[in-house]
Design a protein around this motif. Structure first.
Motif, PDB file in Angstrom:
ATOM      1  N   SER A 255      82.605  10.704  -8.827  1.00 17.56           N
ATOM      2  CA  SER A 255      83.067  11.933  -8.171  1.00 17.56           C
ATOM      3  C   SER A 255      82.292  13.182  -8.572  1.00 17.56           C
ATOM      4  O   SER A 255      82.059  14.055  -7.738  1.00 17.56           O
ATOM      5  N   GLU A 256      81.860  13.269  -9.802  1.00 18.41           N
ATOM      6  CA  GLU A 256      81.123  14.465 -10.230  1.00 18.41           C
ATOM      7  C   GLU A 256      79.740  14.570  -9.591  1.00 18.41           C
ATOM      8  O   GLU A 256      79.119  15.626  -9.610  1.00 18.41           O
ATOM      9  N   HIS A 257      79.271  13.488  -9.001  1.00 19.07           N
ATOM     10  CA  HIS A 257      77.936  13.459  -8.403  1.00 19.07           C
ATOM     11  C   HIS A 257      77.948  13.634  -6.884  1.00 19.07           C
ATOM     12  O   HIS A 257      76.896  13.590  -6.249  1.00 19.07           O
ATOM     13  N   LEU A 258      79.122  13.842  -6.313  1.00 15.01           N
ATOM     14  CA  LEU A 258      79.243  13.915  -4.861  1.00 15.01           C
ATOM     15  C   LEU A 258      78.829  15.287  -4.315  1.00 15.01           C
ATOM     16  O   LEU A 258      79.147  16.319  -4.892  1.00 15.01           O
ATOM     17  N   ALA A 259      78.148  15.269  -3.183  1.00 12.23           N
ATOM     18  CA  ALA A 259      77.799  16.498  -2.473  1.00 12.23           C
ATOM     19  C   ALA A 259      79.072  17.094  -1.864  1.00 12.23           C
ATOM     20  O   ALA A 259      80.082  16.409  -1.707  1.00 12.23           O
ATOM     21  N   ASP A 260      79.007  18.358  -1.517  1.00 15.41           N
ATOM     22  CA  ASP A 260      80.186  19.020  -0.946  1.00 15.41           C
ATOM     23  C   ASP A 260      80.685  18.315   0.321  1.00 15.41           C
ATOM     24  O   ASP A 260      81.877  18.152   0.513  1.00 15.41           O
ATOM     25  N   ASP A 261      79.793  17.914   1.191  1.00 12.83           N
ATOM     26  CA  ASP A 261      80.173  17.282   2.458  1.00 12.83           C
ATOM     27  C   ASP A 261      80.046  15.766   2.395  1.00 12.83           C
ATOM     28  O   ASP A 261      79.554  15.138   3.335  1.00 12.83           O
ATOM     29  N   HIS A 262      80.492  15.165   1.316  1.00 11.89           N
ATOM     30  CA  HIS A 262      80.336  13.724   1.108  1.00 11.89           C
ATOM     31  C   HIS A 262      81.329  12.904   1.932  1.00 11.89           C
ATOM     32  O   HIS A 262      82.333  13.415   2.421  1.00 11.89           O
ATOM     33  N   VAL A 263      81.007  11.631   2.060  1.00 10.62           N
ATOM     34  CA  VAL A 263      81.895  10.645   2.664  1.00 10.62           C
ATOM     35  C   VAL A 263      81.981   9.481   1.680  1.00 10.62           C
ATOM     36  O   VAL A 263      80.970   9.064   1.117  1.00 10.62           O
ATOM     37  N   ILE A 264      83.199   8.978   1.474  1.00 16.65           N
ATOM     38  CA  ILE A 264      83.396   7.773   0.667  1.00 16.65           C
ATOM     39  C   ILE A 264      83.945   6.695   1.585  1.00 16.65           C
ATOM     40  O   ILE A 264      84.903   6.927   2.326  1.00 16.65           O
ATOM     41  N   VAL A 265      83.330   5.522   1.546  1.00 16.70           N
ATOM     42  CA  VAL A 265      83.748   4.380   2.360  1.00 16.70           C
ATOM     43  C   VAL A 265      84.149   3.259   1.414  1.00 16.70           C
ATOM     44  O   VAL A 265      83.453   2.980   0.438  1.00 16.70           O
ATOM     45  N   PHE A 266      85.253   2.613   1.731  1.00 16.84           N
ATOM     46  CA  PHE A 266      85.740   1.485   0.938  1.00 16.84           C
ATOM     47  C   PHE A 266      85.693   0.217   1.779  1.00 16.84           C
ATOM     48  O   PHE A 266      86.019   0.250   2.969  1.00 16.84           O
ATOM     49  N   ASP A 267      85.330  -0.891   1.166  1.00 20.29           N
ATOM     50  CA  ASP A 267      85.321  -2.173   1.860  1.00 20.29           C
ATOM     51  C   ASP A 267      86.546  -2.977   1.441  1.00 20.29           C
ATOM     52  O   ASP A 267      87.015  -2.855   0.307  1.00 20.29           O
ATOM     53  N   ASP A 268      87.038  -3.810   2.350  1.00 24.34           N
ATOM     54  CA  ASP A 268      88.170  -4.705   2.079  1.00 24.34           C
ATOM     55  C   ASP A 268      89.429  -3.965   1.660  1.00 24.34           C
ATOM     56  O   ASP A 268      90.195  -4.451   0.831  1.00 24.34           O
ATOM     57  N   LEU A 269      89.661  -2.812   2.231  1.00 23.87           N
ATOM     58  CA  LEU A 269      90.833  -2.019   1.873  1.00 23.87           C
ATOM     59  C   LEU A 269      92.087  -2.623   2.499  1.00 23.87           C
ATOM     60  O   LEU A 269      92.117  -2.939   3.684  1.00 23.87           O
ATOM     61  N   ASP A 270      93.104  -2.774   1.684  1.00 25.30           N
ATOM     62  CA  ASP A 270      94.434  -3.197   2.123  1.00 25.30           C
ATOM     63  C   ASP A 270      94.433  -4.555   2.833  1.00 25.30           C
ATOM     64  O   ASP A 270      95.089  -4.740   3.847  1.00 25.30           O
ATOM     65  N   THR A 271      93.679  -5.474   2.279  1.00 24.47           N
ATOM     66  CA  THR A 271      93.757  -6.857   2.756  1.00 24.47           C
ATOM     67  C   THR A 271      94.706  -7.612   1.824  1.00 24.47           C
ATOM     68  O   THR A 271      95.058  -7.102   0.758  1.00 24.47           O
ATOM     69  N   LYS A 272      95.096  -8.817   2.193  1.00 23.35           N
ATOM     70  CA  LYS A 272      96.011  -9.584   1.343  1.00 23.35           C
ATOM     71  C   LYS A 272      95.468  -9.737  -0.077  1.00 23.35           C
ATOM     72  O   LYS A 272      96.212  -9.650  -1.049  1.00 23.35           O
ATOM     73  N   ARG A 273      94.150  -9.974  -0.179  1.00 27.37           N
ATOM     74  CA  ARG A 273      93.549 -10.168  -1.502  1.00 27.37           C
ATOM     75  C   ARG A 273      93.320  -8.857  -2.229  1.00 27.37           C
ATOM     76  O   ARG A 273      93.111  -8.827  -3.431  1.00 27.37           O
ATOM     77  N   ASN A 274      93.301  -7.739  -1.508  1.00 28.68           N
ATOM     78  CA  ASN A 274      92.983  -6.443  -2.111  1.00 28.68           C
ATOM     79  C   ASN A 274      93.997  -5.381  -1.679  1.00 28.68           C
ATOM     80  O   ASN A 274      93.669  -4.457  -0.947  1.00 28.68           O
ATOM     81  N   PRO A 275      95.237  -5.525  -2.127  1.00 31.04           N
ATOM     82  CA  PRO A 275      96.266  -4.571  -1.654  1.00 31.04           C
ATOM     83  C   PRO A 275      96.030  -3.151  -2.168  1.00 31.04           C
ATOM     84  O   PRO A 275      95.502  -2.951  -3.220  1.00 31.04           O
TER      85      PRO A 275
END
Length: 158
Positions: free
Chosen positions: A138-158
């Motif tokens: 987080s300390e390295h993020l630009a002001d207009d950053h985007v964060i993308v997560f993979d496998d969010l809220d699947t049975k294996r990754n609640p």
């Protein structure tokens, strides 16, 4: 060869989203991918950066470092890191990527690169690990950053 043709764990629709997001990152910012495996998602990111502002992609993965679990996909097998390099070379995207062989939190602690415009988190999917990745980068993020997560809220990754 195109990113769509590569061996990996994402499908073409996910890849297209990554490609579009990477194209929007300005050249002065970095794209950081946490968890690169064989490089299919890395290729989509690098291709998007090539088509867009030209941001550099930093692929962070422990690959065959001690402590990286083998898992059902053989994450820590030496062949995985070799496939990562060969697939990116086959797509002619190798020159746009800097591989960082490290665990995510360690790589973030040593980060000396530019501010991050796109952070793609697809490493250890345990909640504590994902939260640690976000906190570490987080300390390295630009002001207009985007964060993308993979496998969010699947049975294996609640």
């Amino acid at each position: 060869m195109k990113p769509e043709d590569l061996s990996g764990l994402i499908d073409a629709d996910q890849g297209e989203v990554l490609r579009a997001l990477a194209a929007a990152v300005p050249a002065g910012c970095a794209i950081v991918e946490v968890g690169s495996f064989k490089g299919k998602s890395t290729a989509f990111l690098a291709d998007g950066a090539r088509l867009g502002g030209g941001a550099r992609v930093y692929a962070v993965d422990p690959w065959d470092l001690p402590g990286n679990p083998y898992g059902k996909h053989g994450f820590s097998a030496p062949e995985v890191r070799e496939a990562f390099e060969s697939q990116l070379k086959a797509c002619r995207l190798w020159s746009r990527v800097t591989p960082v062989r490290a665990f995510s939190v360690d790589a973030a602690a040593r980060w000396m690169g530019p501010k991050i415009g796109l952070l793609y988190i697809d490493g250890d999917h345990e909640e504590a690990a994902v939260r640690a990745d976000v906190a570490a980068w987080s300390e390295h993020l630009a002001d207009d950053h985007v964060i993308v997560f993979d496998d969010l809220d699947t049975k294996r990754n609640p």
